[in-house]
Design a protein around this motif. Sequence first.
Motif, PDB file in Angstrom:
ATOM      1  N   CYS A   1      -1.527  54.206 -74.815  1.00  0.00           N
ATOM      2  CA  CYS A   1      -0.696  55.373 -75.132  1.00  0.00           C
ATOM      3  C   CYS A   1       0.488  55.507 -74.182  1.00  0.00           C
ATOM      4  CB  CYS A   1      -1.540  56.637 -75.073  1.00  0.00           C
ATOM      5  SG  CYS A   1      -2.150  57.033 -73.423  1.00  0.00           S
ATOM      6  N   GLY A   2       1.363  56.446 -74.494  1.00  0.00           N
ATOM      7  CA  GLY A   2       2.562  56.680 -73.690  1.00  0.00           C
ATOM      8  C   GLY A   2       2.331  57.562 -72.483  1.00  0.00           C
ATOM      9  N   GLY A   3       1.107  58.020 -72.288  1.00  0.00           N
ATOM     10  CA  GLY A   3       0.792  58.850 -71.130  1.00  0.00           C
ATOM     11  C   GLY A   3       1.035  60.335 -71.339  1.00  0.00           C
ATOM     12  N   TYR A   4       1.616  60.691 -72.477  1.00  0.00           N
ATOM     13  CA  TYR A   4       1.889  62.098 -72.762  1.00  0.00           C
ATOM     14  C   TYR A   4       0.772  62.610 -73.671  1.00  0.00           C
ATOM     15  CZ  TYR A   4       4.769  66.283 -73.492  1.00  0.00           C
ATOM     16  OH  TYR A   4       5.252  67.580 -73.519  1.00  0.00           O
ATOM     17  N   ASP A   5      -0.363  62.919 -73.068  1.00  0.00           N
ATOM     18  CA  ASP A   5      -1.570  63.257 -73.805  1.00  0.00           C
ATOM     19  C   ASP A   5      -2.202  64.519 -73.240  1.00  0.00           C
ATOM     20  OD1 ASP A   5      -2.743  60.837 -75.710  1.00  0.00           O
ATOM     21  OD2 ASP A   5      -1.322  60.143 -74.192  1.00  0.00           O
ATOM     22  N   SER A   6      -2.829  65.291 -74.118  1.00  0.00           N
ATOM     23  CA  SER A   6      -3.472  66.530 -73.700  1.00  0.00           C
ATOM     24  C   SER A   6      -4.926  66.281 -73.330  1.00  0.00           C
ATOM     25  CB  SER A   6      -3.405  67.565 -74.823  1.00  0.00           C
ATOM     26  OG  SER A   6      -4.209  67.171 -75.916  1.00  0.00           O
ATOM     27  N   ILE A   7      -5.441  67.078 -72.432  1.00  0.00           N
ATOM     28  CA  ILE A   7      -6.844  66.988 -72.049  1.00  0.00           C
ATOM     29  C   ILE A   7      -7.738  67.247 -73.259  1.00  0.00           C
ATOM     30  CG2 ILE A   7      -8.621  67.880 -70.496  1.00  0.00           C
ATOM     31  CD1 ILE A   7      -6.269  66.421 -69.112  1.00  0.00           C
ATOM     32  N   TYR A   8      -7.329  68.174 -74.100  1.00  0.00           N
ATOM     33  CA  TYR A   8      -8.065  68.514 -75.320  1.00  0.00           C
ATOM     34  C   TYR A   8      -8.321  67.269 -76.164  1.00  0.00           C
ATOM     35  CZ  TYR A   8      -8.217  70.003 -80.274  1.00  0.00           C
ATOM     36  OH  TYR A   8      -8.517  70.149 -81.602  1.00  0.00           O
ATOM     37  N   THR A   9      -7.298  66.448 -76.349  1.00  0.00           N
ATOM     38  CA  THR A   9      -7.432  65.255 -77.182  1.00  0.00           C
ATOM     39  C   THR A   9      -8.195  64.153 -76.463  1.00  0.00           C
ATOM     40  OG1 THR A   9      -5.432  65.790 -78.418  1.00  0.00           O
ATOM     41  CG2 THR A   9      -6.136  63.496 -78.452  1.00  0.00           C
ATOM     42  N   LEU A  10      -7.955  63.988 -75.176  1.00  0.00           N
ATOM     43  CA  LEU A  10      -8.692  62.971 -74.420  1.00  0.00           C
ATOM     44  C   LEU A  10     -10.191  63.244 -74.465  1.00  0.00           C
ATOM     45  CD1 LEU A  10      -6.420  62.556 -71.260  1.00  0.00           C
ATOM     46  CD2 LEU A  10      -6.414  61.195 -73.367  1.00  0.00           C
ATOM     47  N   ASP A  11     -10.557  64.505 -74.385  1.00  0.00           N
ATOM     48  CA  ASP A  11     -11.979  64.850 -74.404  1.00  0.00           C
ATOM     49  C   ASP A  11     -12.624  64.553 -75.754  1.00  0.00           C
ATOM     50  OD1 ASP A  11     -11.998  65.582 -71.767  1.00  0.00           O
ATOM     51  OD2 ASP A  11     -11.889  67.737 -72.137  1.00  0.00           O
ATOM     52  N   LYS A  12     -11.841  64.585 -76.813  1.00  0.00           N
ATOM     53  CA  LYS A  12     -12.368  64.196 -78.120  1.00  0.00           C
ATOM     54  C   LYS A  12     -12.821  62.735 -78.125  1.00  0.00           C
ATOM     55  CE  LYS A  12      -9.603  67.120 -81.312  1.00  0.00           C
ATOM     56  NZ  LYS A  12     -10.396  67.267 -82.540  1.00  0.00           N
ATOM     57  N   LEU A  13     -12.207  61.949 -77.258  1.00  0.00           N
ATOM     58  CA  LEU A  13     -12.399  60.502 -77.277  1.00  0.00           C
ATOM     59  C   LEU A  13     -13.407  60.004 -76.246  1.00  0.00           C
ATOM     60  CD1 LEU A  13      -8.586  59.768 -77.510  1.00  0.00           C
ATOM     61  CD2 LEU A  13     -10.227  59.215 -79.316  1.00  0.00           C
ATOM     62  N   LYS A  14     -14.033  60.904 -75.530  1.00  0.00           N
ATOM     63  CA  LYS A  14     -14.838  60.512 -74.373  1.00  0.00           C
ATOM     64  C   LYS A  14     -15.998  59.592 -74.725  1.00  0.00           C
ATOM     65  CE  LYS A  14     -17.423  64.914 -74.386  1.00  0.00           C
ATOM     66  NZ  LYS A  14     -18.765  64.421 -74.737  1.00  0.00           N
ATOM     67  N   ASP A  15     -16.520  59.685 -75.939  1.00  0.00           N
ATOM     68  CA  ASP A  15     -17.634  58.825 -76.337  1.00  0.00           C
ATOM     69  C   ASP A  15     -17.181  57.646 -77.196  1.00  0.00           C
ATOM     70  OD1 ASP A  15     -19.546  60.467 -75.056  1.00  0.00           O
ATOM     71  OD2 ASP A  15     -19.529  61.832 -76.782  1.00  0.00           O
ATOM     72  N   PHE A  16     -15.879  57.480 -77.344  1.00  0.00           N
ATOM     73  CA  PHE A  16     -15.345  56.431 -78.216  1.00  0.00           C
ATOM     74  C   PHE A  16     -14.520  55.403 -77.459  1.00  0.00           C
ATOM     75  CE2 PHE A  16     -11.867  55.092 -81.210  1.00  0.00           C
ATOM     76  CZ  PHE A  16     -12.659  54.257 -82.000  1.00  0.00           C
ATOM     77  N   VAL A  17     -13.673  55.855 -76.556  1.00  0.00           N
ATOM     78  CA  VAL A  17     -12.768  54.944 -75.843  1.00  0.00           C
ATOM     79  C   VAL A  17     -13.474  54.356 -74.629  1.00  0.00           C
ATOM     80  CG1 VAL A  17     -10.665  54.848 -74.432  1.00  0.00           C
ATOM     81  CG2 VAL A  17     -10.652  56.045 -76.642  1.00  0.00           C
TER      82      VAL A  17
END
Length: 293
Positions: A125-141
Amino acid sequence: MEKCYLCPRSCGIDRSKNKGYCNQSGLKVARVSLHKWEEPIISGSNGSGTIFFSGCNLKCVYCQNYDVSHGKGKDITPQILADIFKKIEDSGAHNINLVTPTHFVDDILKAADIYAPQLPVIYNCGGYDSIYTLDKLKDFVDIWLPDFKYSDNSLAKKYSNCNDYFEVCTAALIRMRQLCPKDEIADGLMKKGLIIRHLVLPNALQNTKSVLQWIAENLSDDTYVSIMGQYTPFGDAFKFDEINRKLKPLEYKIAVEYAKKFKLFNSFIQSLDSASKEFIPNFDESPIDFDFL
């Protein structure tokens, strides 16, 4: 579809009816291919299974994938994306590399519900990401591969129309490290971890120095960092005299010296020969390209 707050732009737009800042509504992909020019612990010998998503929440003026970041691509469904995951696995790729995926995270997770990848998944990613969205991915990425473009928000505003890039990006980097506290490498390939990319821009060495210093002081000096010297003036870069040229060898040499100064010894260094169009994927070919199978 609910209103979209996936990225820090927080458009709040129903993307089933309208397009947000990313210029996208439904799921859209520009290219799928084996990519052998990522960092060595990502590409390995077989290559990284890259999925280039259309649109972007930054759309930098110098973007090497300019047409794609502005919307070029093919509309697909989560089912088709799930099929792509499986085909990438069958190709022998070392990982599944989601390129510019931020604005499609919900659709990506729907695809993962249909077929859960068995390979490490990279969030590129470009580094411009919200914590809300990163947390959605915690069990996937499994592997976080963000850019850290700017320590200077005046540059972020000028080149990426972004007033708060530094604050948002650094918070995201800290969260990525929390989500994956330890790098795991086996047989020369990263299985889990964090690699931070920084593209050195012409006439912006202070920006680079501050980026590398922040990483060393706020994450750790054993953080994997990819110092990229491949800058080539694509897109609208010609409108800005100071970045309308390739990087000078001396500029890149100084950038590498900064990494040494801050003891960032887990740094990937590029040959400036990579500042060439031949290393840019050809998006004029079939958007969903499985010629490598």
